[in-house]
Write a protein that holds these residues in place. Structure first.
Motif, PDB file in Angstrom:
ATOM      1  N   HIS A  17       0.813  -1.214   0.000  1.00 25.62           N
ATOM      2  CA  HIS A  17       0.000   0.000   0.000  1.00 25.62           C
ATOM      3  C   HIS A  17       0.846   1.263   0.000  1.00 25.62           C
ATOM      4  N   TRP A  18       2.176   1.133   0.016  1.00 21.75           N
ATOM      5  CA  TRP A  18       3.042   2.308  -0.043  1.00 21.75           C
ATOM      6  C   TRP A  18       4.363   1.906  -0.680  1.00 21.75           C
ATOM      7  N   ASP A  19       5.158   2.903  -1.049  1.00 20.04           N
ATOM      8  CA  ASP A  19       6.432   2.670  -1.724  1.00 20.04           C
ATOM      9  C   ASP A  19       7.530   2.351  -0.714  1.00 20.04           C
ATOM     10  N   ILE A  20       8.472   1.561  -1.165  1.00 23.24           N
ATOM     11  CA  ILE A  20       9.703   1.314  -0.429  1.00 23.24           C
ATOM     12  C   ILE A  20      10.839   1.985  -1.201  1.00 23.24           C
ATOM     13  N   ALA A  21      11.611   2.799  -0.511  1.00 20.93           N
ATOM     14  CA  ALA A  21      12.759   3.470  -1.119  1.00 20.93           C
ATOM     15  C   ALA A  21      14.019   2.662  -0.835  1.00 20.93           C
ATOM     16  N   ALA A  22      14.884   2.556  -1.834  1.00 22.57           N
ATOM     17  CA  ALA A  22      16.093   1.749  -1.672  1.00 22.57           C
ATOM     18  C   ALA A  22      17.194   2.272  -2.574  1.00 22.57           C
ATOM     19  N   ASP A  23      18.411   1.892  -2.238  1.00 23.24           N
ATOM     20  CA  ASP A  23      19.592   2.174  -3.067  1.00 23.24           C
ATOM     21  C   ASP A  23      20.188   0.853  -3.506  1.00 23.24           C
ATOM     22  N   LEU A  24      20.409   0.733  -4.807  1.00 19.32           N
ATOM     23  CA  LEU A  24      21.069  -0.450  -5.368  1.00 19.32           C
ATOM     24  C   LEU A  24      22.540  -0.117  -5.579  1.00 19.32           C
ATOM     25  N   HIS A  25      23.401  -0.881  -4.951  1.00 17.98           N
ATOM     26  CA  HIS A  25      24.843  -0.702  -5.096  1.00 17.98           C
ATOM     27  C   HIS A  25      25.374  -1.803  -6.015  1.00 17.98           C
ATOM     28  N   PHE A  26      26.105  -1.386  -7.052  1.00 17.03           N
ATOM     29  CA  PHE A  26      26.588  -2.339  -8.048  1.00 17.03           C
ATOM     30  C   PHE A  26      28.093  -2.535  -7.917  1.00 17.03           C
ATOM     31  N   PRO A  27      28.566  -3.728  -8.288  1.00 20.20           N
ATOM     32  CA  PRO A  27      30.015  -3.985  -8.224  1.00 20.20           C
ATOM     33  C   PRO A  27      30.756  -3.212  -9.317  1.00 20.20           C
ATOM     34  N   PRO A  28      32.057  -3.074  -9.180  1.00 20.39           N
ATOM     35  CA  PRO A  28      32.837  -2.399 -10.232  1.00 20.39           C
ATOM     36  C   PRO A  28      32.719  -3.158 -11.558  1.00 20.39           C
ATOM     37  N   ASP A  29      32.755  -2.405 -12.640  1.00 18.40           N
ATOM     38  CA  ASP A  29      32.660  -3.000 -13.981  1.00 18.40           C
ATOM     39  C   ASP A  29      31.389  -3.832 -14.121  1.00 18.40           C
ATOM     40  N   PHE A  30      30.300  -3.313 -13.581  1.00 18.88           N
ATOM     41  CA  PHE A  30      29.020  -4.024 -13.630  1.00 18.88           C
ATOM     42  C   PHE A  30      28.589  -4.244 -15.076  1.00 18.88           C
ATOM     43  N   ASP A  31      28.127  -5.451 -15.378  1.00 20.04           N
ATOM     44  CA  ASP A  31      27.689  -5.824 -16.727  1.00 20.04           C
ATOM     45  C   ASP A  31      26.240  -6.302 -16.643  1.00 20.04           C
ATOM     46  N   GLU A  32      25.315  -5.571 -17.254  1.00 17.88           N
ATOM     47  CA  GLU A  32      23.887  -5.912 -17.173  1.00 17.88           C
ATOM     48  C   GLU A  32      23.559  -7.255 -17.806  1.00 17.88           C
ATOM     49  N   SER A  33      24.436  -7.766 -18.664  1.00 16.07           N
ATOM     50  CA  SER A  33      24.168  -9.049 -19.311  1.00 16.07           C
ATOM     51  C   SER A  33      24.514 -10.237 -18.403  1.00 16.07           C
ATOM     52  N   LYS A  34      25.129  -9.962 -17.276  1.00 13.41           N
ATOM     53  CA  LYS A  34      25.504 -11.029 -16.345  1.00 13.41           C
ATOM     54  C   LYS A  34      24.562 -11.031 -15.149  1.00 13.41           C
ATOM     55  N   THR A  35      24.643 -12.101 -14.372  1.00 10.61           N
ATOM     56  CA  THR A  35      23.884 -12.161 -13.111  1.00 10.61           C
ATOM     57  C   THR A  35      24.869 -12.182 -11.945  1.00 10.61           C
ATOM     58  N   TYR A  36      24.425 -11.584 -10.833  1.00  8.54           N
ATOM     59  CA  TYR A  36      25.299 -11.428  -9.681  1.00  8.54           C
ATOM     60  C   TYR A  36      24.572 -11.895  -8.417  1.00  8.54           C
ATOM     61  N   PRO A  37      25.332 -12.385  -7.451  1.00 12.20           N
ATOM     62  CA  PRO A  37      24.710 -12.651  -6.142  1.00 12.20           C
ATOM     63  C   PRO A  37      24.312 -11.321  -5.506  1.00 12.20           C
ATOM     64  N   ALA A  38      23.248 -11.368  -4.699  1.00 14.59           N
ATOM     65  CA  ALA A  38      22.706 -10.133  -4.126  1.00 14.59           C
ATOM     66  C   ALA A  38      22.608 -10.244  -2.611  1.00 14.59           C
ATOM     67  N   ILE A  39      22.627  -9.079  -1.981  1.00 11.71           N
ATOM     68  CA  ILE A  39      22.509  -9.005  -0.524  1.00 11.71           C
ATOM     69  C   ILE A  39      21.527  -7.899  -0.171  1.00 11.71           C
ATOM     70  N   VAL A  40      20.615  -8.210   0.744  1.00  3.69           N
ATOM     71  CA  VAL A  40      19.681  -7.226   1.288  1.00  3.69           C
ATOM     72  C   VAL A  40      20.288  -6.683   2.574  1.00  3.69           C
TER      73      VAL A  40
END
Length: 248
Positions: A17-40
């Motif tokens: 019922h409401w928005d959640i605000a967040a910041d996504l931090h990416f690793p160096p040389d991030f490549d959108e065509s790859k997949t990465y492990p994630a941490i909350v």
């Protein structure tokens, strides 16, 4: 928008019922065509995503090759929800699943490699969330604090609710129900009959002439009350003996 290796986002899943605000931090040389492990990453009580979780741990973990999402809890920071600045333990635990629901929709996140990290109060909520959120494959609690236990101990020190009443709201309901029963049951004082013209009040029946059934009902009610008090006293004594080994 993306600022360097950080993307500032807001999201609202269909069941929210409401928005959640967040910041996504990416690793160096991030490549959108790859997949990465994630941490909350969960911030402490009274904090926000820009402090500790997003300023210390998220950048370091991103540097190590993870996609990290540091989010503001509901009612706090840039996230939505009313009233503002509310610390709601149940909602904070639910927030983790809402964040993961969004995280797994990102094409560059490996849904089978998601971990969670919480600091202080966020660390306590992290452990609670991991009990039911099975998409977390790794769990880290840094100086985790049990906010519920903290509040109960403070209340007890200040003469407030006990640990048992705090964990069992139904006990308060039973006490209120018992109070209502006493105010409306057979123990209620009967209204004094009005005297008629030409009659004397000395002819009114005294309490010693009350019906035997009414007196028996009153005695039975008192006996039940004593039994209930003895039962609760026994349970309280048992808890006091075992409180030193209680997990929460």
């Amino acid at each position: 928008m993306v600022t360097g290796t950080i993307e500032h986002i807001t999201f609202r899943n269909p069941d929210m019922h409401w928005d959640i605000a967040a910041d996504l931090h990416f690793p160096p040389d991030f490549d959108e065509s790859k997949t990465y492990p994630a941490i909350v990453a969960a911030h402490p009580i009274g904090s926000c995503k820009e402090q500790t979780s997003g300023s210390i741990y998220a950048p370091a973990l991103a540097e190590a090759g993870y996609v990290v999402i540091a989010f503001d809890a509901s009612f706090q920071g840039a996230s939505g929800g009313e009233p503002r600045f509310l610390e709601d333990p149940a909602q904070r635990v639910q927030d983790f699943s809402r964040v993961v629901d969004h995280l797994v929709t990102l094409p560059h996140v490996d849904a089978d490699r998601i971990g969670v990290l919480g600091i202080c109060g966020g660390g306590g909520y992290t452990l609670a969330a991991a009990k039911t959120e099975k998409r977390f494959k790794a769990v880290v609690s840094i100086t985790g604090a049990n906010f519920g236990r903290l509040q109960r101990e403070i209340a007890g020190q200040n003469g407030g609710c006990s640990r048992r009443s705090a964990r069992s709201p139904s006990s308060a309901l039973r006490r209120r129900a018992g109070s209502r029963a006493r105010s409306t049951g057979s123990c209620r004082r009967r209204p004094r009959p009005r005297s008629r013209p030409g009659t004397s009040t000395s002819s009114r029946p005294s309490s010693t002439t009350a019906p035997i059934a009414a007196r028996r009902s009153t005695a039975a009610s008192s006996s039940r009350s004593r039994t209930a008090r003895q039962r609760w006293d026994g349970m309280r004594s048992t808890w006091q003996r075992n409180s030193s080994t209680s997990p929460c």
